[in-house]
Enzyme design. Structure first.
Site, short mmCIF file in Angstrom:
data_model
loop_
_atom_site.label_atom_id
_atom_site.label_comp_id
_atom_site.label_asym_id
_atom_site.label_seq_id
_atom_site.Cartn_x
_atom_site.Cartn_y
_atom_site.Cartn_z
N ASP A 128 0.82 -1.22 0.00
CA ASP A 128 0.00 0.00 0.00
C ASP A 128 0.86 1.27 0.00
O ASP A 128 0.35 2.35 -0.28
CB ASP A 128 -0.89 0.04 1.25
CG ASP A 128 -1.99 -1.01 1.21
OD1 ASP A 128 -2.15 -1.64 0.15
OD2 ASP A 128 -2.67 -1.19 2.23
N GLY A 171 -5.63 -1.37 -1.33
CA GLY A 171 -5.44 -0.01 -0.81
C GLY A 171 -6.58 0.31 0.12
O GLY A 171 -7.62 0.80 -0.30
O1 F6P Z 1 -1.97 -4.12 3.96
C1 F6P Z 1 -1.73 -4.72 2.76
C2 F6P Z 1 -2.98 -5.33 2.18
O2 F6P Z 1 -2.61 -6.00 1.01
C3 F6P Z 1 -4.12 -4.35 1.94
O3 F6P Z 1 -3.97 -3.62 0.75
C4 F6P Z 1 -5.29 -5.29 1.92
O4 F6P Z 1 -6.49 -4.66 2.25
C5 F6P Z 1 -4.94 -6.28 2.98
O5 F6P Z 1 -3.54 -6.30 3.07
C6 F6P Z 1 -5.48 -7.66 2.70
O6 F6P Z 1 -5.11 -8.47 3.75
P1 F6P Z 1 -5.34 -10.04 3.82
O7 F6P Z 1 -4.18 -10.70 3.17
O8 F6P Z 1 -5.43 -10.33 5.27
O9 F6P Z 1 -6.61 -10.34 3.08
#
Ligand code: F6P
Length: 345
Positions: A128, A171
């Protein structure tokens, strides 16, 4: 012989292995032993760690993910977990810890450092790119390249079928991926959390574009975008949250597409890129930045500079307080979004 511990926490991203490899190589040159802690803070809670040597870190530079594994555990919420970390950190003989992570991981690192439980150096990672204190967190450039390639591919099919395609990228609170991939991929509308837009204005802009003779459009939306007149449906309180209270985003593109079809009559499709943006081979830039960060992090340990994070300022690797990096989020600058607006619908 002194011992450095290393862990990777929070969301994975391409480039983590280049940091691990660089830390091991530089640490060995400086006469340290390196212990790899498995699965972020979980490994310290469960005492799950192993020595990392040249063999364990050879051939990993081009691999996505993290050879150490990761987790989204917040031990600060749970005193017995903090106690376990304290005991295991002491027992392992680790003199200093290199914590590679985003804002949540580094906030935990800072809390444990302030409580004098660990001596820590932070390394910023985040697709992000939302961490303050650094111009760049590795993983971002790979994500932007993947998203751009996907936009290019979706462009050609949108054009052939005279459709609108709404492409949802990651994001949560910041629109860096949407903005950069959107500009690089020639998006007609870019929607980001920092710049709320009204759904009616989006539809008017698309209609105007079609009046000018265009028969297709590309809309790029960050998963956490705020659209007046629409709920970011999946981000409501009822949705699952992780240990840090972060909601699980995803799905706003569906709601946008439905409204566009209703209000314009143009056939509209959706493509959610999701974790594809986080997987696979890191681009060269992320490997190089990861390597530079890893080497500098070991130097900071050697210099006894703790509570600090390595950071990129311009093209130079610098050092900032972790406290500064986690204080506020680095959001998209209005001047940068204005550039995207030059090409809007
Ligand atoms: O923080 C990084 C990120 O890729 C975000 O952009 C996204 O919302 C989140 O992690 C998704 O997380 P997870 O892998 O827990 O679904």
């Amino acid at each position: 012989m002194k011992k450095i511990g290393i862990l990777t926490g929070g969301a994975d991203c391409p480039g983590l292995n280049s940091v691990i490899r660089a830390v091991v190589r530089k640490a060995m040159l400086e006469g340290y032993v390196v212990t790899g802690i498995k699965n972020g803070w979980s490994g310290l809670i469960e005492n799950d760690m192993r020595i990392l040597d040249l063999k364990a870190t050879s051939g990993i530079l081009d691999k996505g993910g993290t050879i150490l594994g990761t987790s989204r555990i917040n031990p600060l919420k749970d005193p017995p977990k903090v106690k376990a970390i304290k005991e295991n950190y002491k027992r392992s003989g680790i003199d200093a810890l290199i914590a590679v992570g985003g804002e949540d991981t580094l906030r935990v690192a800072l809390g444990l450092y302030r409580d004098k439980i660990i001596r820590v150096v932070g390394v910023p990672k985040s697709i992000d790119n939302a961490l303050s204190g650094t111009d760049y967190a590795f993983g971002f450039d790979t994500a932007v390249n993947i998203a751009t390639e996907c936009i290019d591919r979706l462009h050609t099919t949108a054009e052939s079928h005279h459709r609108i395609i709404v492409i949802e990228v990651m994001g949560r609170y910041t629109g860096w991926i949407a903005l950069e991939a959107g500009i690089a991929g020639g998006a007609d509308i870019i929607l980001i959390p920092e710049m709320p837009m009204n759904i009616n204005d989006i539809c008017v802009a698309l209609k105007n574009r079609h009046k000018r003779g265009k028969t297709f459009s590309i809309v790029v939306v960050a998963e956490g975008a705020k659209i007046d007149g629409l709920d970011n449906e999946r981000a409501k309180d009822k949705e699952p949250r992780d240990d840090f209270g972060q909601p699980r985003f995803g799905g706003i593109s569906e709601a946008i597409a439905r409204k566009i079809e209703e209000q314009t009559g143009y056939e509209t499709r959706v493509s959610v890129l999701g974790h594809i943006q986080r997987g696979g081979t890191p681009v060269a830039y992320d490997r190089v930045i990861g390597t530079r960060f890893g080497v500098r992090a070991v130097e900071l340990v050697k210099e006894n500079k703790f509570g600090k994070m390595v950071s990129l300022r311009g093209n130079r690797v610098r050092v900032v307080d972790i406290a500064e990096a986690v204080k506020t989020r680095k959001t998209v600058d209005p001047w940068f979004y204005d550039i995207a607006k030059v090409f809007s619908a």
